[in-house]
Write a protein that holds these residues in place. Structure first.
Motif, PDB file in Angstrom:
ATOM      1  N   TRP A 104      23.971  47.159  46.901  1.00 31.32           N
ATOM      2  CA  TRP A 104      24.427  45.776  47.009  1.00 31.32           C
ATOM      3  C   TRP A 104      25.758  45.693  47.749  1.00 31.32           C
ATOM      4  O   TRP A 104      25.935  44.853  48.633  1.00 31.32           O
ATOM      5  N   TRP A 105      26.698  46.550  47.408  1.00 31.63           N
ATOM      6  CA  TRP A 105      27.993  46.494  48.084  1.00 31.63           C
ATOM      7  C   TRP A 105      27.878  46.930  49.535  1.00 31.63           C
ATOM      8  O   TRP A 105      28.640  46.463  50.394  1.00 31.63           O
ATOM      9  N   TRP A 150      25.234  46.117  51.322  1.00 27.67           N
ATOM     10  CA  TRP A 150      24.765  44.881  51.938  1.00 27.67           C
ATOM     11  C   TRP A 150      25.891  43.859  52.070  1.00 27.67           C
ATOM     12  O   TRP A 150      25.949  43.127  53.064  1.00 27.67           O
ATOM     13  N   LEU A 189      21.609  42.755  54.109  1.00 27.86           N
ATOM     14  CA  LEU A 189      21.300  41.692  53.157  1.00 27.86           C
ATOM     15  C   LEU A 189      20.163  40.806  53.651  1.00 27.86           C
ATOM     16  O   LEU A 189      19.506  40.132  52.855  1.00 27.86           O
ATOM     17  N   SER A 224      27.386  36.969  49.787  1.00 20.08           N
ATOM     18  CA  SER A 224      27.990  38.261  50.122  1.00 20.08           C
ATOM     19  C   SER A 224      29.482  38.108  50.378  1.00 20.08           C
ATOM     20  O   SER A 224      30.282  38.978  49.989  1.00 20.08           O
TER      21      SER A 224
END
Length: 385
Positions: A40-41, A43, A60, A283
């Motif tokens: 996730w980080w 992305w 993302l 994001s």
């Protein structure tokens, strides 16, 4: 216009193929990353994660595309906006995947991934682009006027709740069976106007940031925002930030114009543009929290404050636009006034001396169903900035 049954089936199959390709790369990155949080980080664009995870390939936009393909598959089978949904899926795929044709062939990509991984990515990009073009051809070849009578169910299909006579600005389809017909739900005029304003404003913000980078970067460096360059930490399946900004601006303005004109493609394309804006805002806000930009907002330079403010606006505009375009009015059939109208559904009285000539059944015509990359903070920008 609507689509034939064969076109709907073909479009659903092509979207399912795109979804399978995207899901395979996401699963591959989930196995290569140090857990979902690290991915996730990556992305979101955390610079530390980007430097330590060179073998990760997705952005993302990949989970966003996966959701879009799933929605397009459902729309192709059941929705009256099947044509618009399939075209929107194809357009977003072309916008996100097209830069891979030259990025994956760049010499500086040798430092990002092995030759085998780059080869697999290039094959995936070519396949996705070919399928996207196939979607557009399928829609163009399978369209036919909605008021053409269906002689046999095998030649056409429609979601429950529409009739050949009911028009909608968002793509009517003939009804060939199922429950009784009902009116087509669609956003109210106020919702459409609000969506138009939000999409136009979001496009203006993105365009303003591109103008800012035009002034800040020399010609060769600015060109790299579209073509890619070695010092941009792009994932293997990523796209340059300038290219993505321009694509989002074009999609948002096209969707805004379609919403204003009540075009058939307006809702699917508007939902796609709003999804891109929402993902960018999420994001950006997540990155702001991770870098503690919100806690020291007052001490940030002006450009960083504008960047964070742009992320907040994009998130708000995207979420509101999604809500406005995703839901229609509550009208699911004739209104109460129409149901209470004298003679509705009954036969008109026979005129004297006319025999049966004065009698006719009220049909749908009598119901009045008429138709109507933003500036990055001091660390590293999220994808698309």
């Amino acid at each position: 216009m609507t689509l034939t049954r064969g076109s709907r089936t073909t479009g659903a199959a092509l979207c399912a193929a795109l979804a399978a390709i995207t899901a395979a790369w996401i699963v591959r990155d989930l196995r290569a990353a140090d857990g979902p949080a690290a991915l996730w980080w990556f992305w979101a664009g955390d610079g530390r994660t980007l430097l330590s995870a060179r073998q990760l390939t997705t952005t993302l936009h990949d989970p966003l595309l996966l959701v879009g393909y799933a929605v397009a598959v459902f729309a192709a089978v059941r929705s009256r906006v099947a044509a618009g949904a399939l075209v929107a899926a194809a357009v977003v795929t072309l916008a996100v995947r097209l830069p891979g044709l030259w990025l994956l062939s760049a010499h500086w990509m040798d430092l990002r991934a092995t030759g085998e991984l780059r080869g697999r990515a290039l094959v995936s990009v070519f396949t996705a682009l070919a399928v996207a073009v196939g979607l557009i051809i399928t829609v163009a070849a399978g369209r036919r006027p909605a008021d053409v009578p269906c002689r046999a169910p095998v030649h056409c299909t429609a979601p429950y709740g529409t009739t050949p006579h009911q028009r909608s600005s968002y793509g009517p389809a003939p009804h060939v069976g199922g429950p009784p017909a009902a009116g087509a739900a669609r956003p109210s005029r106020g919702a459409l106007l609000t969506a138009f304003v939000l999409l136009t404003a979001a496009a203006a913000v993105r365009a303003a940031w591109e103008l800012y980078w035009t002034a800040q970067l020399p010609g060769s460096s600015y060109a790299g925002r579209f073509t890619g360059r070695a010092n941009l930490l792009l994932p293997l399946l990523g796209a340059p930030p300038g290219w993505l900004n321009t694509a989002v601006v074009a999609l948002s303005l096209t969707a805004a114009g379609g919403v204003l004109c009540r075009a058939s493609f307006a809702r699917p394309l508007g939902l796609a543009a709003a999804g891109l804006l929402t993902a960018s805002g999420i994001s950006g806000i997540a990155l702001s929290v991770r870098l503690d930009l919100l806690g020291h907002f007052g001490a940030l330079p002006a450009v960083d404050r504008l960047t964070v403010g742009s992320w907040v606006f994009e998130l708000a505009a995207g979420v509101v636009t999604l809500g406005l375009l995703a839901r229609g009015d509550a009208a699911a059939g004739p209104s109460a006034a129409e149901r209470l109208r004298p003679g509705l559904g009954d036969r008109e009285p026979r005129a004297p001396g006319t025999g049966g000539a004065g009698r006719r059944d009220r049909g749908p015509h009598d119901l009045g169903a008429g138709g109507t990359g933003l500036g990055p903070p001091s660390s590293s920008p999220p994808p698309g900035r």
